[in-house]
Design a protein around this motif. Structure first.
Motif, PDB file in Angstrom:
ATOM      1  N   LEU A 144     -97.530   5.283  11.465  1.00  0.00           N
ATOM      2  CA  LEU A 144     -97.695   6.009  12.715  1.00  0.00           C
ATOM      3  C   LEU A 144     -99.038   5.680  13.353  1.00  0.00           C
ATOM      4  N   SER A 145     -99.016   5.273  14.604  1.00  0.00           N
ATOM      5  CA  SER A 145    -100.239   5.043  15.376  1.00  0.00           C
ATOM      6  C   SER A 145    -100.462   6.254  16.276  1.00  0.00           C
ATOM      7  N   VAL A 146    -101.692   6.772  16.259  1.00  0.00           N
ATOM      8  CA  VAL A 146    -101.979   8.037  16.941  1.00  0.00           C
ATOM      9  C   VAL A 146    -103.117   7.864  17.938  1.00  0.00           C
ATOM     10  N   LEU A 147    -102.922   8.454  19.119  1.00  0.00           N
ATOM     11  CA  LEU A 147    -103.978   8.533  20.129  1.00  0.00           C
ATOM     12  C   LEU A 147    -104.262  10.005  20.366  1.00  0.00           C
ATOM     13  N   LYS A 148    -105.457  10.440  19.992  1.00  0.00           N
ATOM     14  CA  LYS A 148    -105.813  11.851  20.146  1.00  0.00           C
ATOM     15  C   LYS A 148    -106.100  12.184  21.607  1.00  0.00           C
ATOM     16  N   LYS A 149    -106.005  13.468  21.918  1.00  0.00           N
ATOM     17  CA  LYS A 149    -106.390  13.921  23.248  1.00  0.00           C
ATOM     18  C   LYS A 149    -107.884  13.713  23.438  1.00  0.00           C
ATOM     19  N   SER A 150    -108.292  13.550  24.679  1.00  0.00           N
ATOM     20  CA  SER A 150    -109.678  13.198  24.965  1.00  0.00           C
ATOM     21  C   SER A 150    -110.667  14.235  24.453  1.00  0.00           C
ATOM     22  N   ASN A 151    -110.274  15.507  24.471  1.00  0.00           N
ATOM     23  CA  ASN A 151    -111.205  16.543  24.007  1.00  0.00           C
ATOM     24  C   ASN A 151    -111.295  16.617  22.482  1.00  0.00           C
ATOM     25  N   GLN A 152    -110.397  15.872  21.776  1.00  0.00           N
ATOM     26  CA  GLN A 152    -110.418  15.845  20.322  1.00  0.00           C
ATOM     27  C   GLN A 152    -110.948  14.529  19.772  1.00  0.00           C
ATOM     28  N   ALA A 153    -111.037  13.525  20.637  1.00  0.00           N
ATOM     29  CA  ALA A 153    -111.506  12.212  20.193  1.00  0.00           C
ATOM     30  C   ALA A 153    -113.021  12.232  19.993  1.00  0.00           C
ATOM     31  N   ALA A 154    -113.470  11.470  19.020  1.00  0.00           N
ATOM     32  CA  ALA A 154    -114.912  11.383  18.761  1.00  0.00           C
ATOM     33  C   ALA A 154    -115.606  10.659  19.916  1.00  0.00           C
ATOM     34  N   PRO A 155    -116.756  11.149  20.370  1.00  0.00           N
ATOM     35  CA  PRO A 155    -117.448  10.486  21.474  1.00  0.00           C
ATOM     36  C   PRO A 155    -117.980   9.122  21.065  1.00  0.00           C
ATOM     37  N   THR A 156    -117.931   8.177  21.994  1.00  0.00           N
ATOM     38  CA  THR A 156    -118.452   6.837  21.742  1.00  0.00           C
ATOM     39  C   THR A 156    -119.872   6.724  22.275  1.00  0.00           C
ATOM     40  N   ARG A 157    -120.537   5.640  21.927  1.00  0.00           N
ATOM     41  CA  ARG A 157    -121.892   5.413  22.436  1.00  0.00           C
ATOM     42  C   ARG A 157    -121.875   5.288  23.956  1.00  0.00           C
ATOM     43  N   GLU A 158    -120.774   4.755  24.489  1.00  0.00           N
ATOM     44  CA  GLU A 158    -120.655   4.634  25.942  1.00  0.00           C
ATOM     45  C   GLU A 158    -120.551   6.011  26.579  1.00  0.00           C
ATOM     46  N   ASP A 159    -119.801   6.920  25.917  1.00  0.00           N
ATOM     47  CA  ASP A 159    -119.680   8.284  26.444  1.00  0.00           C
ATOM     48  C   ASP A 159    -121.033   8.979  26.486  1.00  0.00           C
ATOM     49  N   LEU A 160    -121.876   8.684  25.503  1.00  0.00           N
ATOM     50  CA  LEU A 160    -123.186   9.321  25.409  1.00  0.00           C
ATOM     51  C   LEU A 160    -124.273   8.545  26.143  1.00  0.00           C
ATOM     52  N   ASN A 161    -123.857   7.492  26.857  1.00  0.00           N
ATOM     53  CA  ASN A 161    -124.804   6.654  27.614  1.00  0.00           C
ATOM     54  C   ASN A 161    -125.893   6.064  26.716  1.00  0.00           C
ATOM     55  N   LEU A 162    -125.493   5.671  25.509  1.00  0.00           N
ATOM     56  CA  LEU A 162    -126.416   5.030  24.575  1.00  0.00           C
ATOM     57  C   LEU A 162    -126.255   3.519  24.642  1.00  0.00           C
ATOM     58  N   PRO A 163    -127.319   2.751  24.414  1.00  0.00           N
ATOM     59  CA  PRO A 163    -127.211   1.294  24.444  1.00  0.00           C
ATOM     60  C   PRO A 163    -126.321   0.790  23.310  1.00  0.00           C
ATOM     61  N   GLN A 164    -125.706  -0.364  23.538  1.00  0.00           N
ATOM     62  CA  GLN A 164    -124.855  -0.949  22.508  1.00  0.00           C
ATOM     63  C   GLN A 164    -125.678  -1.330  21.277  1.00  0.00           C
ATOM     64  N   LYS A 165    -125.014  -1.205  20.134  1.00  0.00           N
ATOM     65  CA  LYS A 165    -125.684  -1.482  18.871  1.00  0.00           C
ATOM     66  C   LYS A 165    -124.915  -2.559  18.124  1.00  0.00           C
ATOM     67  N   GLN A 166    -125.623  -3.505  17.570  1.00  0.00           N
ATOM     68  CA  GLN A 166    -124.973  -4.587  16.846  1.00  0.00           C
ATOM     69  C   GLN A 166    -124.273  -4.061  15.593  1.00  0.00           C
ATOM     70  N   VAL A 167    -123.029  -4.507  15.405  1.00  0.00           N
ATOM     71  CA  VAL A 167    -122.257  -4.113  14.231  1.00  0.00           C
ATOM     72  C   VAL A 167    -122.453  -5.148  13.138  1.00  0.00           C
ATOM     73  N   LEU A 168    -122.909  -4.701  11.975  1.00  0.00           N
ATOM     74  CA  LEU A 168    -123.198  -5.599  10.865  1.00  0.00           C
ATOM     75  C   LEU A 168    -122.263  -5.307   9.705  1.00  0.00           C
ATOM     76  N   LEU A 169    -121.730  -6.353   9.104  1.00  0.00           N
ATOM     77  CA  LEU A 169    -120.806  -6.209   7.987  1.00  0.00           C
ATOM     78  C   LEU A 169    -121.579  -6.155   6.672  1.00  0.00           C
ATOM     79  N   PRO A 170    -121.377  -5.102   5.857  1.00  0.00           N
ATOM     80  CA  PRO A 170    -122.068  -5.024   4.560  1.00  0.00           C
ATOM     81  C   PRO A 170    -121.663  -6.177   3.652  1.00  0.00           C
TER      82      PRO A 170
END
Length: 232
Positions: A144-170
């Protein structure tokens, strides 16, 4: 005795032949298997089993069965990739069981999906209330693939107006008490450096560590496998 030896040789041959066939066909993972793939696997297993226990059947018969079935599978895969209309008949198609937060009862009946099963699948995706779900799609493999409602989805860095951050693989450096020298080399790190870092984490030796991973940002993280976790 010769009968048992012949049977063992045929089993070994069938094992490697099926392994090669799976590599050639490029089969999906078990969690991604479709209904058609599942049926094909059952039929192929039955054919091989009958060939193994048939006294008149030899390695040549097993080879013919595997090759013939492999050709059929290959042609089927080619057809589904070449002609899109055949995919729904052979592989099925995703279906929307929750649309705009509302249950699609008719589609659930078609998919033989009851509420208990749907709730179980939703919980596995971290959704414990249907009210929190905007869309839910039942995939062809049963997941099952699920899309939560906007008020239940976790905020992204874009939503919080934060600069992009490099994603590093452990990078795993220690696994089950052994240093993974190839990964250590890829990270441009040395064994001496690793031993010094391990001492900083209050571990006596490499053998005491069940797993350790490193990222340039988070540095070193190690676990003993006994509930002890340390990181720098």
């Amino acid at each position: 005795m010769n009968t048992y030896l012949t049977m063992i040789l045929e089993i070994v041959y069938g094992f490697f032949a099926l392994f090669i066939l799976a590599k050639v066909l490029g089969k999906t993972q078990i969690s991604q298997i479709t209904a058609f793939d599942f049926i094909s696997a059952l039929v192929l297993g039955e054919l091989i089993g009958n060939a193994l226990f048939d006294k008149k059947a030899g390695i040549l018969d097993i080879t013919i069965v595997i090759v013939a079935w492999g050709i059929l599978m290959y042609v089927t895969e080619w057809v589904t990739q070449r002609y899109r209309r055949t995919r729904s008949a052979l592989e099925g198609y995703p279906s929307i069981v929750i649309r705009n937060g509302e249950l699609n009862r008719e589609q659930m009946k078609k998919d033989k999906l009851d509420m208990s099963q749907l709730q179980h699948l939703l919980r596995s995706k971290g959704v414990f209330s249907i009210e929190d779900c905007a869309y839910a799609i039942l995939e062809t493999d049963g997941s099952l693939s699920v899309l939560k409602k906007s008020n239940q989805a976790a905020p992204t860095r874009e939503d919080l107006n934060l600069p992009q951050k490099q994603v590093l693989l452990p990078i795993s450096l220690i696994n089950d008490g052994e240093i993974m020298h190839e990964n250590l080399k890829k990270a441009n790190l040395t064994e001496d450096w690793l031993k010094q870092e391990i001492k900083k984490l209050d571990f006596n030796s490499i053998e005491d560590i069940f797993h350790a991973e490193w990222t340039p940002e988070r540095k070193l993280f190690a676990q003993s496998g006994k509930g002890n976790m340390n990181f720098i």
